[in-house]
Scaffold this motif. Structure first.
Motif, PDB file in Angstrom:
ATOM      1  N   GLU A  84     -15.032  -8.631  -9.717  1.00 51.19           N
ATOM      2  CA  GLU A  84     -15.755  -8.913  -8.482  1.00 51.19           C
ATOM      3  C   GLU A  84     -17.200  -9.340  -8.758  1.00 51.19           C
ATOM      4  N   GLU A  85     -17.841  -8.682  -9.703  1.00 50.03           N
ATOM      5  CA  GLU A  85     -19.218  -9.055 -10.066  1.00 50.03           C
ATOM      6  C   GLU A  85     -19.263 -10.462 -10.663  1.00 50.03           C
ATOM      7  N   HIS A  87     -17.072 -12.926 -10.131  1.00 51.54           N
ATOM      8  CA  HIS A  87     -16.855 -13.875  -9.031  1.00 51.54           C
ATOM      9  C   HIS A  87     -18.130 -14.072  -8.224  1.00 51.54           C
ATOM     10  N   GLU A  88     -18.814 -12.982  -7.917  1.00 55.26           N
ATOM     11  CA  GLU A  88     -20.032 -13.084  -7.115  1.00 55.26           C
ATOM     12  C   GLU A  88     -21.104 -13.896  -7.842  1.00 55.26           C
ATOM     13  N   TRP A  91     -20.323 -17.416  -7.303  1.00 64.64           N
ATOM     14  CA  TRP A  91     -20.660 -17.866  -5.946  1.00 64.64           C
ATOM     15  C   TRP A  91     -22.156 -18.116  -5.784  1.00 64.64           C
ATOM     16  N   VAL A  92     -22.986 -17.399  -6.529  1.00 66.68           N
ATOM     17  CA  VAL A  92     -24.432 -17.689  -6.502  1.00 66.68           C
ATOM     18  C   VAL A  92     -24.653 -19.125  -6.987  1.00 66.68           C
TER      19      VAL A  92
END
Length: 117
Positions: A84-85, A87-88, A91-92
């Motif tokens: 999840e980190e 992926h995030e 996305w940044v």
């Protein structure tokens, strides 16, 4: 580049390690000097290694480098980042890089899938 056209992330990393070793041997160990620099940059300091690896993920997606994305995803996982980190962080990069960065999220997703099997 379709996700199924991307080499398995494990194989891509092994290829990079072999190729960098070959290049280093032919370049009077200049590659080792660069690797020593990378090791110094990515060690815990004012920012921990996981945070630095996640920054690397974002920059790799932004730069649209499949090798860099796979390398950075692997480094982030080795330093304790969650899927999840990672992926995030990707996305940044998309938030700042738009659609062209978005297309490279498929490489991030495939790398994550391959490296967490």
């Amino acid at each position: 580049m379709r996700p199924n056209m991307i080499k398995n992330a494990h194989d891509l990393i092994l290829d990079m390690e072999k190729n960098f070793s070959d290049i280093n041997n032919k370049s009077e160990n200049k590659g080792k000097v660069f690797q020593d620099f990378l090791d110094e940059v990515f060690k815990d300091s004012h920012l921990d290694a996981k945070t630095k690896a996640l920054i690397g993920v974002a920059l790799s997606v932004q730069k649209q480098c499949k090798w860099c994305i796979t390398y950075s995803v692997n480094l982030a996982l080795k330093n304790g980042a969650t899927k999840e980190e990672i992926h995030e962080a990707g996305w940044v990069a998309v938030a700042l890089g738009g659609f062209s960065a978005y297309t490279y999220m498929q490489i991030l997703a495939k790398s994550l899938n391959d490296l967490t099997k």
